[in-house]
Write an enzyme that holds these catalytic residues in place. Structure first.
Site, mmCIF file in Angstrom:
data_model
loop_
_atom_site.group_PDB
_atom_site.id
_atom_site.type_symbol
_atom_site.label_atom_id
_atom_site.label_comp_id
_atom_site.label_asym_id
_atom_site.label_seq_id
_atom_site.Cartn_x
_atom_site.Cartn_y
_atom_site.Cartn_z
ATOM 1 C CG ASN A 111 -0.325 -0.229 2.509
ATOM 2 O OD1 ASN A 111 0.894 -0.137 2.609
ATOM 3 N ND2 ASN A 111 -1.108 -0.517 3.530
ATOM 4 C CD GLN A 170 -4.026 4.193 14.103
ATOM 5 O OE1 GLN A 170 -3.513 5.126 13.531
ATOM 6 N NE2 GLN A 170 -4.182 3.046 13.513
ATOM 7 N NE ARG A 193 2.233 2.335 12.093
ATOM 8 C CZ ARG A 193 1.783 2.087 10.864
ATOM 9 N NH1 ARG A 193 1.293 3.066 10.121
ATOM 10 N NH2 ARG A 193 1.791 0.865 10.360
ATOM 11 C CG HIS A 232 -4.245 3.991 9.960
ATOM 12 N ND1 HIS A 232 -3.315 3.380 10.759
ATOM 13 C CD2 HIS A 232 -3.687 4.029 8.725
ATOM 14 C CE1 HIS A 232 -2.248 3.084 10.042
ATOM 15 N NE2 HIS A 232 -2.458 3.453 8.805
HETATM 16 P P1 NDP Z 1 10.140 1.649 3.450
HETATM 17 O O1 NDP Z 1 10.738 0.571 4.267
HETATM 18 O O2 NDP Z 1 10.226 1.562 1.968
HETATM 19 O O3 NDP Z 1 10.756 3.040 3.850
HETATM 20 C C1 NDP Z 1 11.053 3.398 5.140
HETATM 21 C C2 NDP Z 1 12.159 4.422 5.084
HETATM 22 O O4 NDP Z 1 12.304 4.986 6.379
HETATM 23 C C3 NDP Z 1 13.492 3.835 4.681
HETATM 24 O O5 NDP Z 1 14.008 4.595 3.615
HETATM 25 C C4 NDP Z 1 14.313 4.022 5.953
HETATM 26 O O6 NDP Z 1 15.607 4.424 5.677
HETATM 27 C C5 NDP Z 1 13.666 5.212 6.585
HETATM 28 N N1 NDP Z 1 14.008 5.348 7.995
HETATM 29 C C6 NDP Z 1 14.068 4.405 8.953
HETATM 30 N N2 NDP Z 1 14.440 4.941 10.113
HETATM 31 C C7 NDP Z 1 14.640 6.251 9.884
HETATM 32 C C8 NDP Z 1 15.054 7.320 10.697
HETATM 33 N N3 NDP Z 1 15.396 7.136 11.964
HETATM 34 N N4 NDP Z 1 15.129 8.524 10.131
HETATM 35 C C9 NDP Z 1 14.810 8.714 8.827
HETATM 36 N N5 NDP Z 1 14.444 7.726 8.001
HETATM 37 C C10 NDP Z 1 14.359 6.504 8.525
HETATM 38 O O7 NDP Z 1 8.621 1.748 3.916
HETATM 39 P P2 NDP Z 1 7.391 2.501 3.257
HETATM 40 O O8 NDP Z 1 7.883 3.752 2.617
HETATM 41 O O9 NDP Z 1 6.578 1.573 2.450
HETATM 42 O O10 NDP Z 1 6.544 2.824 4.573
HETATM 43 C C11 NDP Z 1 7.059 3.724 5.552
HETATM 44 C C12 NDP Z 1 6.148 3.764 6.755
HETATM 45 O O11 NDP Z 1 4.894 4.328 6.401
HETATM 46 C C13 NDP Z 1 5.788 2.386 7.340
HETATM 47 O O12 NDP Z 1 6.782 1.910 8.202
HETATM 48 C C14 NDP Z 1 4.512 2.692 8.068
HETATM 49 O O13 NDP Z 1 4.802 3.161 9.383
HETATM 50 C C15 NDP Z 1 3.903 3.820 7.269
HETATM 51 N N6 NDP Z 1 2.761 3.344 6.474
HETATM 52 C C16 NDP Z 1 1.530 3.898 6.710
HETATM 53 C C17 NDP Z 1 0.426 3.445 6.038
HETATM 54 C C18 NDP Z 1 -0.919 4.076 6.232
HETATM 55 O O14 NDP Z 1 -1.932 3.465 5.880
HETATM 56 N N7 NDP Z 1 -0.992 5.284 6.757
HETATM 57 C C19 NDP Z 1 0.505 2.323 5.098
HETATM 58 C C20 NDP Z 1 1.870 1.897 4.829
HETATM 59 C C21 NDP Z 1 2.923 2.367 5.535
HETATM 60 P P3 NDP Z 1 16.823 3.470 5.420
HETATM 61 O O15 NDP Z 1 16.233 2.113 5.206
HETATM 62 O O16 NDP Z 1 17.437 4.102 4.244
HETATM 63 O O17 NDP Z 1 17.638 3.530 6.649
#
Ligand code: NDP
Length: 401
Positions: free
Chosen positions: A147, A314, A285, A333
């Site tokens: 998603n 939630q 989140r 959400h």
């Molecule tokens: P990804 O795993 O593709 O991306 C997450 C990114 O966050 C990675 O690039 C990672 O960086 C980065 N990251 C991790 N820790 C940190 C930090 N401390 N500071 C800055 N960047 C950080 O996941 P998605 O993009 O698919 O999803 C991201 C988040 O969105 C999910 O974890 C979830 O919480 C939320 N989400 C919400 C939804 C909703 O319905 N509202 C649905 C889907 C997701 P790197 O790996 O480069 O270290």
């Protein structure tokens, strides 16, 4: 034979749908970057049906029961008298969606003595105490990418909604008014604004790509830098810290997972470092932001608007201050659970269950914790620890018809 407990949100208040607004879903071949969509051996649902609520059962009942497994589906997840609390004691698998999270705290994990797999039908496994899962050797998996694009679309919608003052303008129509000046006194164009994403993973990068045609200046912070070709293509400015990025941005979108490093990242101090009149869109989140600091920043006018669909806990209790703070565009959400997204994560859930029951490896990109450590996507994007503290507050929510 296994017992699978599946926690889903309630059916619509007027009953499970008998028909839908559209007759099907567009066919998507692959995710951006080439990752394949879920590949279960079969599905027992019609894509486009409501699968994420209790009666939808993620389309799993026939598959599980035909193999002799037991499936318990419930929305009753919070508090000591809940169905989840009762059923988890002998569950082998617990499935949950982040939209209506079954908080798996260390206490619940200790009670769930047979638990082997905590499966997130969606993305984001912060509702599981990952440290406790690591220590117990429980596998935590989610349906990576299912998603991400759904959320990116929602982020763009919310940025435009806030900056152009859409929701209050819509309300004037409902109220029978034609109050143009009231509508536009807080309405701007995004063109020329600086927008920055905290994290440029699957969602963050998709947001940047979608905002490029609006002629905004694009910024990002991430622990790992994007390839130079992508930075050039989108004319991106990378910042070495979040603080460095937010001070130049008119709009900040938060797209990192919740884990101990990001909990309350947007606190009083971070918000004070933002431009006066900036907007925040957080679909990552709720707990990444300090709840009361956001309210104060909106009340003082330091922030011009806040929108998103994620809360903590939630469901949000009726007296959660984000329901009533000024200039917000919050929804429950929902961004990652459009009917389109549901078809993908239901198929991904089925794929993970097939692997689990047939003793085949779960795709690496779906893994968060495995073999007593962070694994796959979890090893890249999360840090070990627990972000479920305070989740018992979800029991305060009272259902309304
Ligand atoms: P990804 O795993 O593709 O991306 C997450 C990114 O966050 C990675 O690039 C990672 O960086 C980065 N990251 C991790 N820790 C940190 C930090 N401390 N500071 C800055 N960047 C950080 O996941 P998605 O993009 O698919 O999803 C991201 C988040 O969105 C999910 O974890 C979830 O919480 C939320 N989400 C919400 C939804 C909703 O319905 N509202 C649905 C889907 C997701 P790197 O790996 O480069 O270290």
């Amino acid at each position: 034979m296994a017992k699978v407990v599946c926690v889903l949100y309630d059916d619509p208040i007027d009953g499970y749908p008998k028909s839908y607004a559209r007759d099907g879903l567009p066919k998507i071949e692959r995710y951006p970057g080439g990752q394949t969509l879920p590949t279960p051996k079969a599905i027992d649902f019609v894509p486009g049906a409501l699968l994420g609520s209790v009666s939808g059962e993620l389309g799993l009942r026939q598959y599980l029961e035909s193999r002799g497994h037991t499936l318990v589906v419930t929305s009753d997840k919070d508090g000591p008298d809940s169905v989840l609390e009762r059923e988890l004691v002998d569950a082998d698998v617990i499935i949950s969606q982040p939209f209506w999270p079954a908080y798996l705290t260390a206490e619940r994990i200790a009670k769930a003595k047979k638990l082997k797999l905590a499966l997130t039908a969606g993305i984001g496994s912060d509702h599981v105490d990952l440290q406790a899962a690591i220590e117990r050797g429980i596998t935590v998996a989610e349906v990576t990418y299912c998603n991400s694009i759904s959320v990116a679309e929602h982020v763009v919608m919310m940025i435009l909604g806030l900056v152009r003052n859409y929701i209050p303008s819509y309300q004037w129509v409902i109220k029978g008014g034609w109050n143009i000046a009231d509508c536009v006194a807080r309405s701007y164009d995004v063109e020329g604004m600086h927008v920055g994403t905290v994290a440029a993973g699957r969602i963050g990068l998709a947001v940047l790509r979608r905002l490029k045609p609006f002629d905004m200046h694009l910024h990002y912070y991430d622990r790992h830098r994007l390839p130079e070709t992508v930075e050039k293509e989108l004319n991106l400015t990378w910042h070495p810290t979040v603080e460095d990025m937010v001070k130049v941005c008119d709009v900040v979108t938060i797209n990192c997972p919740l884990h101990p490093e990001t909990e309350h990242l947007f606190d009083e101090k971070m918000l004070a470092g933002m431009k006066r009149g900036a907007y925040i869109v957080n679909t990552a989140r709720g707990k990444i932001c300090d709840r009361d600091a956001i309210v104060r920043a909106l009340e003082s006018g330091h922030l011009a608007g806040y929108a998103g669909d994620v809360w903590f806990p939630q469901p949000a209790p009726q007296d959660h201050p984000w329901r009533t703070m000024p200039h917000h565009g919050m929804t429950p959400h929902i961004s990652g659970t459009s009917l389109s997204a549901q078809a993908r994560y239901a198929a991904g859930t089925r794929e993970i269950l097939e692997c689990f029951f047939e003793g085949r490896p779960i795709r690496d990109e779906y893994l968060i914790v495995d073999g007593g450590q962070l694994a796959g996507t979890g090893a890249h994007s999360y840090s070990a620890g627990n972000a479920t503290g305070g989740s018992e507050e979800a029991a305060k929510f009272r259902k309304r018809a």
